[in-house]
Design an enzyme around this catalytic site. Structure first.
Site, PDB file in Angstrom:
ATOM      1  N   GLY A 340     141.772 -60.108  43.975  1.00  0.00           N
ATOM      2  CA  GLY A 340     140.685 -60.192  42.668  1.00  0.00           C
ATOM      3  C   GLY A 340     141.493 -61.709  41.510  1.00  0.00           C
ATOM      4  O   GLY A 340     140.180 -62.246  40.733  1.00  0.00           O
ATOM      5  N   GLU A 363     129.808 -89.404  48.582  1.00  0.00           N
ATOM      6  CA  GLU A 363     129.687 -90.558  49.502  1.00  0.00           C
ATOM      7  C   GLU A 363     129.577 -89.929  50.903  1.00  0.00           C
ATOM      8  O   GLU A 363     130.464 -90.253  51.761  1.00  0.00           O
ATOM      9  CB  GLU A 363     130.950 -90.641  49.054  1.00  0.00           C
TER      10      GLU A 363
END
Lengths: 381, 248, 323
Positions: A340, A363
């Site tokens: 969590g 890229e």
């Protein structure tokens, strides 16, 4: 073979680490949330010389080798990829091209201020209809005798707003297809340039990304890079080097997440022991370490080849592919190890996971890297 | 004017301290750094030089140590020191180190000498004052500021509950602590590249014996485990502090 | 042959730590079949000086030179050196504080006398003379031998218990001709922070870390400190961010403190922070992260939101104080 870093390389790595862990960490979450440009940090990046570290001393740069650049990019990306990408675009896409393919006059006027970090640059290749397929440029640079008349739209431009100098790829001779493409140096404040809205991105939110519209923008002929029609080759050569920067960035994202997960696994207890002692977690961390080390070696190898002035296009494609895939996998697993806590911003790993995704895309996507590697191995056979 | 900053080569502050047979530090995997207080002193020295309108024209660093300390010295040069001296001797006790430094620089005409108040290895907190005595010059301890007022130099000395601002004619040793500058300077790329070309003089030590000897080291015993108090019952903590720990 | 302590007074008073130093010196004197004497330079008055006798000091040498308006370690060492020679002292002990750190090393260099600073306990033996001190910023201890005839120590604060042993000390005026040519510094200005309990003196310290989230949230820390009669402190990121003044920074590169009670609020407990508080007798940690390393060194811990826990703690303390 020598895997030992030089004293200077270690010092550069440490300098980047200090800058990242002392300065960038302080507001990285806040800037990510607000999608705020890191103005102060870019100023410091310039002062420390990171924005021009790859450019030769002759042109006011740091004159560092690519290995040092990879080390610095990794350290900065461990904390903040938005800042790393600003540094990467400046060094590998803008300055590199200017230094290697421009005239002395162009270097004097444009490269020096960039290398000193007084201004930053942007590289304008992608278009709404031309991402991976860079040959189909629709932005035109019409030859009008002593100037080019530019019209069209560029997309996903990093540093679009903060840059002063653009390197623009545009089509001059559509009939010649990619051999008719030119690369032009364009000043951002030229009349006729407008920016689209700030892109509301998933990650790297602190870097400014916009589309850029050109409407009858006049660019002097002397701002063309290389011979007429050199633009496509220029772009591909530049991207070869750029891939090393992005590989280093992905490597940093992966190692940043790994370091956090490792630390957490030795603090957090479950079923009466630190979770590192559970094999499911320990194996995951071991695999992270292995994949990251492989990514690091590939990236440093590509950098080393570039420093040795040997061909590095395939090596940089391999490095970028593997580092990006590693970043995505490691960050996802780092979130998982945090449970969590990993899903909330305070623990950084969810942000690293969002940042990792982009390294698989920009890229040259992971798929494009495989095309490059595929062609290379086919040629060898 | 010339400033000398005395630096010491110490394990990084995050090092997990371990010893080999309780006799010496296990240096495997230890990263060595400029002692943090010395790094602050160096940063302040460079700030003073830069803001002195040419009054201060040279910042030098010195350390006592073997060749293994050179990366630490290079880092000081990369940060911006103009030159460096290494006294080629394994650092004995602080008396030995201060004596070596005094001998190495006594005729060098340094106006301001800065040293960190403590070192994060042996925590001697004594180098700067010893150096002052060996050089027969003023030493000011617990310094949190060194400033120029025109050509006059003032030194802020921390005292209980405040500070004194002292007028301090050169030469003097200022033993600096936190507050002397905001944060240590990170070397720039240019600084790193030029570090190798800056002068680093290696001088041989003079005869001197250490007056103390470290016999052995040990790690602190582990504390008993932490007693947890329910956040819904904070009163219990006050009870424990009063009746069990007896501290309030 | 006497063991000498340098008993520092401020505004005519000795602090508790001076009496700790006296107690320590008296105990060492017993080990060495000697006696403990004190040098006092601040002119605190007969009655205050006599108090040293409650902790085993058998003779007090009082030195006062009105013309010296500023503390200078070189000048002060002239006096100490003269006492050491006159009384034939084999051992001089200082507090490990600003003054002790300025004087002890200077004297060591002057007398070529071996010095060990930040000593934490009685010598394990006096022949050879071996003491234990903190090293690696309290992350370890070292046994150190002093090889010279005359020895000098500085004693860590809060490391030796007050031990009463009534003596009726003789008070002697001590005077020497100072060589004032060495005195170069002068005080231009004194800036005092008034009304605050000094961090390094405080018996109780309440400290806040990054978990306090910002300078605007510091009131609960201040209120708890006020309720307990404590000083306030902070961790390094807090002073680096400018939320609190650097004088409050406790840790490896900040202040090293040794209070009886240290309450860490929203401090995760980085190894460097522990270096600054490792000598606290009792540590209380309040942190929302139950895995924070601070709980490893804490004696009492509360896992919870500091902004909920602190107000309750403040009222519980007030209630307790009202009893």
């Amino acid at each position: 073979m020598d895997f030992e870093l030089t004293e200077e390389q270690k010092m550069i790595q440490q300098a980047a680490r200090d800058f990242a862990q002392r300065d960038l960490i302080t507001d990285v979450i806040e800037r990510d949330t607000k999608a705020e440009f890191p103005t102060q940090h870019v100023k410091k990046l310039a002062e420390l010389g990171f924005l021009g570290m790859l450019t030769g001393v002759k042109y006011d740069g740091g004159g560092m080798d690519t290995v040092s650049y990879v080390l610095a990019m990794e350290e900065i990306s461990k904390i903040d990829s938005s800042v790393a990408v600003i540094m990467s675009v400046n060094n590998s896409l803008v300055n590199h091209g200017l230094e290697h393919y421009c005239t002395e006059a162009q270097k004097e006027k444009y490269l020096k201020p960039l290398a000193r970090g007084e201004v930053i640059g942007a590289f304008l290749l992608s278009e709404p209809e031309a991402g991976s397929d860079a040959t189909s440029q629709r932005t035109t640079a019409e030859d009008k005798g002593d100037y080019y008349l530019v019209n069209g739209t560029k997309n996903w431009i990093t540093n679009a707003n903060s840059a002063s100098t653009y390197i623009l790829i545009a089509q001059t001779h559509p009939e010649l297809k990619h051999k008719g493409i030119n690369a032009l140096i364009v000043e951002k404040n030229s009349p006729g340039i407008t920016l689209g809205p700030h892109e509301d991105k998933m990650g790297m939110r602190s870097s400014d990304t916009h589309s850029v519209m050109f409407n009858d923008v006049k660019v002097p002929k002397e701002n063309r890079i290389g011979e007429d029609g050199f633009g496509f080759k220029f772009a591909m050569k530049t991207l070869e080097g750029g891939r090393i920067g992005i590989a280093a960035q992905a490597l940093g994202i992966a190692s940043g997440a790994y370091e956090r997960a490792l630390k957490y696994s030795k603090e957090r207890k479950a079923f009466g022991t630190e979770i590192f002692n559970h094999q499911s977690v320990c194996f995951k961390l071991a695999e992270m370490a292995i994949r990251i080390e492989a990514a690091r070696l590939l990236t440093l190898k590509a950098a080393w080849l570039k420093d040795q002035e040997q061909p590095y296009g395939t090596a940089s494609a391999m490095a970028k592919y593997w580092a990006a895939e590693t970043a995505m996998w490691v960050t996802t697993e780092a979130v998982q190890i945090h449970g969590g806590y990993g899903y909330v911003k305070e623990y950084h790993v969810e942000r690293l996971m969002r940042e990792a995704k982009l390294t698989q895309i920009y890229e040259g996507t992971s798929e494009i890297q495989k095309i490059i590697v595929g062609r290379a191995i086919c040629d060898q056979a | 004017m010339k400033i000398l900053v005395c630096i010491s080569h110490v394990p990084d502050t995050t090092t997990k301290i371990k010893f080999i047979d309780g006799k010496s530090l296990d240096t495997a995997g230890v990263q060595w750094i400029i002692n943090p207080w010395d790094e602050l002193a160096l940063t302040r020295a460079l700030e003073l030089k830069e803001s002195s309108n040419g009054l201060i024209d040279h910042v030098s660093v010195i350390t006592v140590g073997g060749p293994d300390t050179e990366p630490t010295i290079r880092k000081a040069l990369a940060i911006g020191a103009d030159s460096a001296i290494r006294v080629n001797a394994a650092a004995g006790d602080t008396f030995f180190v201060a004596y070596q430094v005094a001998e190495a620089i006594k005729n060098s005409g340094f106006d301001i000498i800065l040293a960190g108040i403590d070192s994060c290895d042996f925590n001697g907190s004594s180098f700067g004052s010893m150096l002052g005595e060996f050089l027969s010059i003023t030493s000011v301890s617990s310094v949190s500021g060194v400033n120029f007022n025109g050509n006059d130099i003032s030194v802020d000395r921390e005292i209980d509950g405040g500070k004194e601002i002292l007028s301090c004619p050169v030469p003097f040793v200022a033993i600096v602590q936190k507050g002397i500058t905001k944060e240590p300077r990170i070397p720039s790329m240019r600084g790193i590249m030029t570090a190798r070309t800056k002068p680093l003089a290696v001088v041989e030590p003079v005869a001197c014996e250490a007056l103390t000897e470290f016999l052995s080291f040990e790690l602190p015993k582990h504390k008993a485990s932490c007693r947890m108090v329910d956040p819904e019952n904070v009163k219990e903590l006050v009870e424990l502090l009063r009746n069990e720990a007896k501290v309030i | 042959m006497s063991i000498l302590i340098y008993a520092e007074s401020r505004e005519g008073m000795f602090k508790k730590s001076v009496f700790e130093l006296a107690s320590y010196a008296a105990a060492v004197a017993k080990m060495m079949n000697s006696q403990a004497i004190a040098l006092v330079t601040g002119n605190p008055g007969q009655e205050e000086m006599k108090k040293l006798g409650n902790y085993g000091i058998s003779k007090i040498l009082s030195f006062y030179d009105e013309s010296v308006k500023v503390f200078d370690s070189a000048i002060c060492c002239q006096v100490i050196e003269a006492v050491v020679k006159k009384e034939n002292c084999p051992l001089v002990i200082f507090q490990h504080n600003n003054t002790g750190k300025a004087l002890a090393p200077r004297l060591s260099a002057r007398l070529k006398a071996g010095l060990v600073t930040a000593v934490i306990s009685l010598p394990e033996s006096t022949k050879p003379f071996i003491v234990t001190k903190k090293v690696y910023t309290a992350k370890a201890f070292a046994r150190v031998a002093i090889k010279t005839q005359v020895k000098i120590l500085t004693l860590s604060q809060n490391s030796y218990m007050l031990t009463e042993s009534k003596t009726d000390p003789a008070i002697e005026q001590f005077s020497i001709q100072l060589d004032k040519s060495q005195l170069k510094i002068s005080v231009k200005e004194v800036q005092l922070l008034t009304g605050k309990i000094l961090l390094t003196d405080a018996e109780i310290v309440v400290s806040g870390g990054r978990g306090m989230r910002g300078p605007e949230n510091w009131q609960p820390i201040i209120d708890l400190a006020e309720a307990l009669g404590a000083a306030t402190a902070c961790s390094r990121p807090v002073s680096d961010e400018g939320w609190r003044p650097h004088t409050e920074h406790v840790g490896q590169t900040g202040k090293i403190i040794a209070p009886n009670l240290y309450i860490a609020c929203g401090i995760s407990g980085a190894i460097q922070h522990m270096g600054g508080v490792g000598s606290a007798k009792v540590v209380v940690a309040i942190n929302k992260d139950k895995d924070a390393p601070i709980f490893e060194i804490a004696d009492y811990g509360i896992v919870g939101d500091v902004f909920k826990v602190l107000p309750e703690l403040i009222s519980a303390v007030k209630e307790h104080k009202a009893k």
